[in-house]
Design an enzyme around this catalytic site. Structure first.
Site, PDB file in Angstrom:
ATOM      1  N   HIS A 259       0.869  -1.178   0.000  1.00 45.31           N
ATOM      2  CA  HIS A 259       0.000   0.000   0.000  1.00 45.31           C
ATOM      3  C   HIS A 259       0.912   1.236   0.000  1.00 45.31           C
ATOM      4  O   HIS A 259       1.589   1.513   0.990  1.00 45.31           O
ATOM      5  CB  HIS A 259      -0.918   0.010   1.223  1.00 45.31           C
ATOM      6  CG  HIS A 259      -2.062   0.963   1.114  1.00 45.31           C
ATOM      7  ND1 HIS A 259      -3.358   0.601   1.410  1.00 45.31           N
ATOM      8  CD2 HIS A 259      -2.129   2.261   0.741  1.00 45.31           C
ATOM      9  CE1 HIS A 259      -4.161   1.634   1.232  1.00 45.31           C
ATOM     10  NE2 HIS A 259      -3.418   2.666   0.836  1.00 45.31           N
ATOM     11  N   LEU A 260       0.909   1.935  -1.105  1.00 43.64           N
ATOM     12  CA  LEU A 260       1.745   3.121  -1.279  1.00 43.64           C
ATOM     13  C   LEU A 260       1.564   4.098  -0.120  1.00 43.64           C
ATOM     14  O   LEU A 260       0.437   4.349   0.316  1.00 43.64           O
ATOM     15  CB  LEU A 260       1.355   3.809  -2.599  1.00 43.64           C
ATOM     16  CG  LEU A 260       2.118   5.078  -2.937  1.00 43.64           C
ATOM     17  CD1 LEU A 260       3.496   4.720  -3.464  1.00 43.64           C
ATOM     18  CD2 LEU A 260       1.353   5.881  -3.974  1.00 43.64           C
ATOM     19  N   HIS A 261       2.664   4.620   0.384  1.00 46.13           N
ATOM     20  CA  HIS A 261       2.589   5.652   1.425  1.00 46.13           C
ATOM     21  C   HIS A 261       3.825   6.538   1.339  1.00 46.13           C
ATOM     22  O   HIS A 261       4.930   6.067   1.112  1.00 46.13           O
ATOM     23  CB  HIS A 261       2.435   5.053   2.825  1.00 46.13           C
ATOM     24  CG  HIS A 261       3.457   4.025   3.195  1.00 46.13           C
ATOM     25  ND1 HIS A 261       3.436   2.730   2.699  1.00 46.13           N
ATOM     26  CD2 HIS A 261       4.530   4.100   4.010  1.00 46.13           C
ATOM     27  CE1 HIS A 261       4.457   2.056   3.206  1.00 46.13           C
ATOM     28  NE2 HIS A 261       5.144   2.867   4.004  1.00 46.13           N
ATOM     29  N   GLN A 262       3.590   7.827   1.490  1.00 39.26           N
ATOM     30  CA  GLN A 262       4.669   8.818   1.449  1.00 39.26           C
ATOM     31  C   GLN A 262       4.958   9.281   2.876  1.00 39.26           C
ATOM     32  O   GLN A 262       4.055   9.699   3.585  1.00 39.26           O
ATOM     33  CB  GLN A 262       4.273  10.003   0.581  1.00 39.26           C
ATOM     34  CG  GLN A 262       5.340  11.094   0.546  1.00 39.26           C
ATOM     35  CD  GLN A 262       5.317  11.853  -0.744  1.00 39.26           C
ATOM     36  OE1 GLN A 262       5.916  11.433  -1.712  1.00 39.26           O
ATOM     37  NE2 GLN A 262       4.615  12.982  -0.769  1.00 39.26           N
TER      38      GLN A 262
END
Length: 181
Positions: A136-139
């Site tokens: 799950h993409l996270h910045q």
């Protein structure tokens, strides 16, 4: 064989005496997460939890902001798309735009609440790149202060955090609306 300290057999406890223990029960969320979402993603499960439990600071149309459960520094935030997506290039235009505007807002809120000297902002795309939850993409938005890597961090390998995550979440959530969009 007699009984040693804490009811353990003699010799068993002796093998543990040379180790310091740091109890971190909050890390059980990663070992056995309560995930109402069927895919087992802890980020997706957050939408089913109250903000105080999930540490979600704010939710937008396509993205949300959450405190990192294992922060590098106080106020370490993550900005994520609501949609379960792993790759940056798979975000649609609206998600990509909101990811960046939400990151900007997170920086404004952290400046207002904590007054950091600088920031580290970035993505770890894939497990090999350091993404421990790369599905799950996270910045990451990490506030930095001069001297935040002090002797305890360098020598002891331990990060000191002066505020409980729940208190940090409350401060940031209160400041979020006033930070503009």
């Amino acid at each position: 064989m007699g009984a040693g300290p804490e009811g353990l057999p003699d010799g068993v406890r002796d093998g543990f005496e040379g180790f310091d223990r740091l109890w971190t029960p909050h890390r059980m969320a990663y070992v056995a997460p309560a995930t109402p979402a069927g895919d087992g993603c802890p980020f997706c499960a957050m939408e089913h939890l109250p903000p105080e439990q999930s540490l979600v600071v704010a939710t937008g149309e396509t993205c949300f902001t959450v405190l990192n459960l294992h922060p590098y520094n106080p106020g370490h935030l993550m900005v994520l798309p609501l949609r379960h997506v792993a790759d940056l290039e798979d975000l649609d235009e609206a998600e990509a735009a909101e990811l960046m505007t939400t990151t900007q807002r997170a920086i404004r809120v952290l400046r207002e609440v904590s007054g950091p000297h600088a920031f580290n902002v970035g993505l770890n795309l894939g497990g090999v790149a350091g993404g421990s939850l790369s599905q799950h993409l996270h910045q990451h938005v990490v506030p930095r202060w001069s001297g935040d890597a002090n002797f305890i961090t360098v020598v002891g390998g331990t990060k000191t955090l002066p505020q409980l995550l729940s208190d940090t979440r409350e401060l940031l959530a209160q400041a979020w609306d006033g930070a503009g969009g």
